[in-house]
Scaffold this motif. Sequence first.
Motif, PDB file in Angstrom:
ATOM      1  N   THR A 275      10.331   3.735   1.053  1.00 26.11           N
ATOM      2  CA  THR A 275       8.882   3.854   0.921  1.00 26.11           C
ATOM      3  C   THR A 275       8.324   4.941   1.843  1.00 26.11           C
ATOM      4  OG1 THR A 275       8.616   2.030   2.503  1.00 26.11           O
ATOM      5  CG2 THR A 275       8.527   1.479   0.164  1.00 26.11           C
ATOM      6  N   SER A 276       7.064   5.301   1.592  1.00 25.32           N
ATOM      7  CA  SER A 276       6.447   6.406   2.316  1.00 25.32           C
ATOM      8  C   SER A 276       6.133   6.078   3.768  1.00 25.32           C
ATOM      9  CB  SER A 276       5.163   6.848   1.602  1.00 25.32           C
ATOM     10  OG  SER A 276       4.217   5.795   1.570  1.00 25.32           O
ATOM     11  N   ASP A 277       6.289   4.822   4.172  1.00 29.63           N
ATOM     12  CA  ASP A 277       6.094   4.465   5.582  1.00 29.63           C
ATOM     13  C   ASP A 277       7.405   4.501   6.369  1.00 29.63           C
ATOM     14  OD1 ASP A 277       7.301   2.262   4.482  1.00 29.63           O
ATOM     15  OD2 ASP A 277       5.706   0.846   4.980  1.00 29.63           O
ATOM     16  N   GLY A 278       8.485   5.002   5.757  1.00 26.35           N
ATOM     17  CA  GLY A 278       9.750   5.175   6.459  1.00 26.35           C
ATOM     18  C   GLY A 278      10.663   3.970   6.454  1.00 26.35           C
ATOM     19  N   VAL A 279      10.357   2.967   5.627  1.00 24.86           N
ATOM     20  CA  VAL A 279      11.110   1.711   5.622  1.00 24.86           C
ATOM     21  C   VAL A 279      12.018   1.644   4.388  1.00 24.86           C
ATOM     22  CG1 VAL A 279      10.880  -0.803   5.427  1.00 24.86           C
ATOM     23  CG2 VAL A 279       9.379   0.477   6.948  1.00 24.86           C
ATOM     24  N   VAL A 280      13.183   0.986   4.565  1.00 21.95           N
ATOM     25  CA  VAL A 280      14.063   0.660   3.439  1.00 21.95           C
ATOM     26  C   VAL A 280      14.129  -0.857   3.310  1.00 21.95           C
ATOM     27  CG1 VAL A 280      16.394   0.799   2.485  1.00 21.95           C
ATOM     28  CG2 VAL A 280      15.450   2.754   3.744  1.00 21.95           C
ATOM     29  N   ASN A 281      13.677  -1.380   2.166  1.00 24.67           N
ATOM     30  CA  ASN A 281      13.811  -2.812   1.851  1.00 24.67           C
ATOM     31  C   ASN A 281      15.029  -3.010   0.958  1.00 24.67           C
ATOM     32  OD1 ASN A 281      11.164  -4.549   2.578  1.00 24.67           O
ATOM     33  ND2 ASN A 281      10.564  -2.436   2.128  1.00 24.67           N
ATOM     34  N   PHE A 282      15.603  -4.223   0.976  1.00 22.07           N
ATOM     35  CA  PHE A 282      16.672  -4.510   0.018  1.00 22.07           C
ATOM     36  C   PHE A 282      16.594  -5.955  -0.455  1.00 22.07           C
ATOM     37  CE2 PHE A 282      18.672  -5.550   4.088  1.00 22.07           C
ATOM     38  CZ  PHE A 282      19.406  -6.694   3.815  1.00 22.07           C
ATOM     39  N   TRP A 283      17.177  -6.178  -1.657  1.00 22.72           N
ATOM     40  CA  TRP A 283      17.175  -7.486  -2.303  1.00 22.72           C
ATOM     41  C   TRP A 283      18.587  -7.821  -2.748  1.00 22.72           C
ATOM     42  CZ3 TRP A 283      13.564  -3.722  -2.730  1.00 22.72           C
ATOM     43  CH2 TRP A 283      12.233  -4.052  -2.445  1.00 22.72           C
ATOM     44  N   GLU A 284      18.886  -9.127  -2.823  1.00 22.93           N
ATOM     45  CA  GLU A 284      20.218  -9.601  -3.203  1.00 22.93           C
ATOM     46  C   GLU A 284      20.216 -10.153  -4.624  1.00 22.93           C
ATOM     47  OE1 GLU A 284      22.221 -11.979   0.070  1.00 22.93           O
ATOM     48  OE2 GLU A 284      20.093 -12.216   0.548  1.00 22.93           O
ATOM     49  N   ARG A 285      21.055  -9.604  -5.466  1.00 25.18           N
ATOM     50  CA  ARG A 285      21.138 -10.093  -6.842  1.00 25.18           C
ATOM     51  C   ARG A 285      21.686 -11.522  -6.893  1.00 25.18           C
ATOM     52  NH1 ARG A 285      25.610  -7.845 -10.875  1.00 25.18           N
ATOM     53  NH2 ARG A 285      26.778  -9.092  -9.401  1.00 25.18           N
ATOM     54  N   GLU A 286      22.685 -11.814  -6.067  1.00 26.72           N
ATOM     55  CA  GLU A 286      23.311 -13.131  -6.105  1.00 26.72           C
ATOM     56  C   GLU A 286      22.376 -14.227  -5.628  1.00 26.72           C
ATOM     57  OE1 GLU A 286      26.940 -12.937  -3.964  1.00 26.72           O
ATOM     58  OE2 GLU A 286      27.893 -11.505  -5.333  1.00 26.72           O
TER      59      GLU A 286
ATOM     60  N   GLU B  10       0.816  -1.214   0.000  1.00 27.70           N
ATOM     61  CA  GLU B  10       0.000   0.000   0.000  1.00 27.70           C
ATOM     62  C   GLU B  10       0.848   1.261   0.000  1.00 27.70           C
ATOM     63  OE1 GLU B  10      -3.430   2.223   2.704  1.00 27.70           O
ATOM     64  OE2 GLU B  10      -2.724   0.213   3.248  1.00 27.70           O
ATOM     65  N   SER B  11       1.922   1.286   0.763  1.00 29.95           N
ATOM     66  CA  SER B  11       2.761   2.483   0.870  1.00 29.95           C
ATOM     67  C   SER B  11       3.504   2.742  -0.432  1.00 29.95           C
ATOM     68  CB  SER B  11       3.769   2.328   2.010  1.00 29.95           C
ATOM     69  OG  SER B  11       3.106   2.163   3.243  1.00 29.95           O
ATOM     70  N   ALA B  12       3.576   4.001  -0.820  1.00 28.83           N
ATOM     71  CA  ALA B  12       4.236   4.384  -2.069  1.00 28.83           C
ATOM     72  C   ALA B  12       5.721   4.097  -2.028  1.00 28.83           C
ATOM     73  CB  ALA B  12       4.002   5.866  -2.332  1.00 28.83           C
ATOM     74  N   VAL B  13       6.273   3.691  -3.173  1.00 29.46           N
ATOM     75  CA  VAL B  13       7.716   3.565  -3.342  1.00 29.46           C
ATOM     76  C   VAL B  13       8.235   4.934  -3.758  1.00 29.46           C
ATOM     77  CG1 VAL B  13       9.578   2.493  -4.652  1.00 29.46           C
ATOM     78  CG2 VAL B  13       7.598   1.135  -3.932  1.00 29.46           C
ATOM     79  N   THR B  14       9.143   5.480  -2.986  1.00 29.28           N
ATOM     80  CA  THR B  14       9.598   6.854  -3.187  1.00 29.28           C
ATOM     81  C   THR B  14      11.021   6.973  -3.708  1.00 29.28           C
ATOM     82  OG1 THR B  14      10.106   6.843  -0.818  1.00 29.28           O
ATOM     83  CG2 THR B  14       8.033   7.860  -1.483  1.00 29.28           C
ATOM     84  N   ALA B  15      11.852   5.926  -3.538  1.00 25.29           N
ATOM     85  CA  ALA B  15      13.250   6.022  -3.961  1.00 25.29           C
ATOM     86  C   ALA B  15      13.829   4.634  -4.182  1.00 25.29           C
ATOM     87  CB  ALA B  15      14.068   6.774  -2.913  1.00 25.29           C
ATOM     88  N   LEU B  16      14.786   4.551  -5.110  1.00 25.25           N
ATOM     89  CA  LEU B  16      15.525   3.322  -5.372  1.00 25.25           C
ATOM     90  C   LEU B  16      17.011   3.641  -5.448  1.00 25.25           C
ATOM     91  CD1 LEU B  16      13.438   1.693  -8.280  1.00 25.25           C
ATOM     92  CD2 LEU B  16      13.393   1.032  -5.868  1.00 25.25           C
ATOM     93  N   ALA B  17      17.838   2.656  -5.125  1.00 28.03           N
ATOM     94  CA  ALA B  17      19.283   2.768  -5.295  1.00 28.03           C
ATOM     95  C   ALA B  17      19.845   1.371  -5.504  1.00 28.03           C
ATOM     96  CB  ALA B  17      19.939   3.431  -4.082  1.00 28.03           C
ATOM     97  N   VAL B  18      20.945   1.294  -6.229  1.00 30.79           N
ATOM     98  CA  VAL B  18      21.620   0.022  -6.483  1.00 30.79           C
ATOM     99  C   VAL B  18      23.089   0.197  -6.135  1.00 30.79           C
ATOM    100  CG1 VAL B  18      22.248  -1.694  -8.227  1.00 30.79           C
ATOM    101  CG2 VAL B  18      20.004  -0.612  -8.313  1.00 30.79           C
ATOM    102  N   SER B  19      23.671  -0.760  -5.429  1.00 30.61           N
ATOM    103  CA  SER B  19      25.099  -0.700  -5.123  1.00 30.61           C
ATOM    104  C   SER B  19      25.900  -0.727  -6.417  1.00 30.61           C
ATOM    105  CB  SER B  19      25.502  -1.865  -4.216  1.00 30.61           C
ATOM    106  OG  SER B  19      25.234  -3.105  -4.851  1.00 30.61           O
ATOM    107  N   LYS B  20      27.131  -0.220  -6.363  1.00 30.40           N
ATOM    108  CA  LYS B  20      27.919  -0.038  -7.580  1.00 30.40           C
ATOM    109  C   LYS B  20      28.094  -1.314  -8.380  1.00 30.40           C
ATOM    110  CE  LYS B  20      32.237   1.928  -9.284  1.00 30.40           C
ATOM    111  NZ  LYS B  20      33.520   2.589  -8.933  1.00 30.40           N
ATOM    112  N   ASN B  21      28.297  -2.432  -7.698  1.00 32.58           N
ATOM    113  CA  ASN B  21      28.466  -3.701  -8.417  1.00 32.58           C
ATOM    114  C   ASN B  21      27.137  -4.390  -8.701  1.00 32.58           C
ATOM    115  OD1 ASN B  21      27.721  -4.581  -5.897  1.00 32.58           O
ATOM    116  ND2 ASN B  21      29.617  -5.698  -5.464  1.00 32.58           N
ATOM    117  N   GLY B  22      26.049  -3.755  -8.323  1.00 36.87           N
ATOM    118  CA  GLY B  22      24.727  -4.307  -8.610  1.00 36.87           C
ATOM    119  C   GLY B  22      24.297  -5.426  -7.701  1.00 36.87           C
TER     120      GLY B  22
END
Length: 417
Positions: free
Chosen positions: A291-302, A272-284
Amino acid sequence: MREAARRLSDPNFSFRFSDTDEDFSERHSDFSGNEPQGSPMMKSPWNPGGASNQDDSDCPMNGLVGSLVREEGHIYSLAASGDLLYTGSDSKNIRVWKNMQEYSAFKSNSGLVKAIIISGEKIFTGHHDGRVRVWKASSKNPTHYHRVGTFPSVFGVFKCSMRPRNYMDGKGKHTAVWIKHCDVISCLSLNQEVGLLYSGSWDRTFKVWKMSSSKCVESVKAHDDAVNSVISTVEGFVFTGSADGSVKVWKREEKGKKSLKHIYVKTLLNQESAVTALAVSKNGSFVYCGTSDGVVNFWERENQLAHGGVLNGHKLAVLCLSAAGSLVFSGSADKMICVWKREGIVHTCMSVLTGHSGPVKCLAVVREMESTTARRWKVYSGSLDKSIKVWSVSELAPVMQTMTMVQNGTQIRSAKY
């Protein structure tokens, strides 16, 4: 409050989340936060002070270097390259700063500047009118910038309006609507490797531009609400985040020299909460989402982009993210910047940077050239308090505070901020 944070589509949205917050649009910002209005300190656009740059040592500290104050509009975008800083605001001016001094400025009568990105000698700016402008410094006078292009050009729009041409695959037509955003451009991303520029818009699409020809080569209807962030990686993946609460993954496929298409791969997040920003580490290796609820999620490419964890450090919406080295920076409507250090998959909040009197809207990070160990970063933060602050941050600094970190549904640190 939730509805206002979710949409994030009103350029006049004030981010006034609390009845106790002052209207920061009427406030002046200075280095110390308590300097009276009209003081001699305020007359200089760049006010050095605070924690000075320190040489790397066994215990280098993170701190404020200076504050750039110019009462002409909220700061919506930043980009840094070497010793140059470019700032965009709702004043329509793009200002250039060098060595703590105003170096140059140029203006486009196209509404507020929502995004800035740099490619070599060219500066790309995304505007309220749905167009991208391209700027370059004069070879004779480097302080003079002139416009060298517009995406799409007026001629290109006119040509598509009068004589639509077939798609590369022959299944449709390029029209003026297809090549031009019909709402604000909110974000830009570059893929230098293949010479492509990506623009995301509140019109719910992202478009792909060939930088060498200034032509729109693809338009993707990506989301059900405003696209707030787009990130392109060298592996050909594109990540988009939207006010509809989703993060989607796209993969670039090229068919010959003239044809390319971005194929939907998967949805990383849908909430439900809006996604407000994205970033990717230099090596991806890691993808981060604010998100608009104050949380930062992250995912692992490997790990096939499996969800890696949640960083809880802010009280209000996360409005911007940046990754550099082993660090991740998150700026928020709560006026703070959290500095997270990554060791493997574990992220620890090593510092909280405070000093802004309004929401932190944008971040830019560059390596400090004088750093002997090359592990110190200069961080620029732009705010709706109309100021830009400059911080010196080291990867070797001691952890000052630990915040909640959730990994795979299990809380592993609980010294909550």
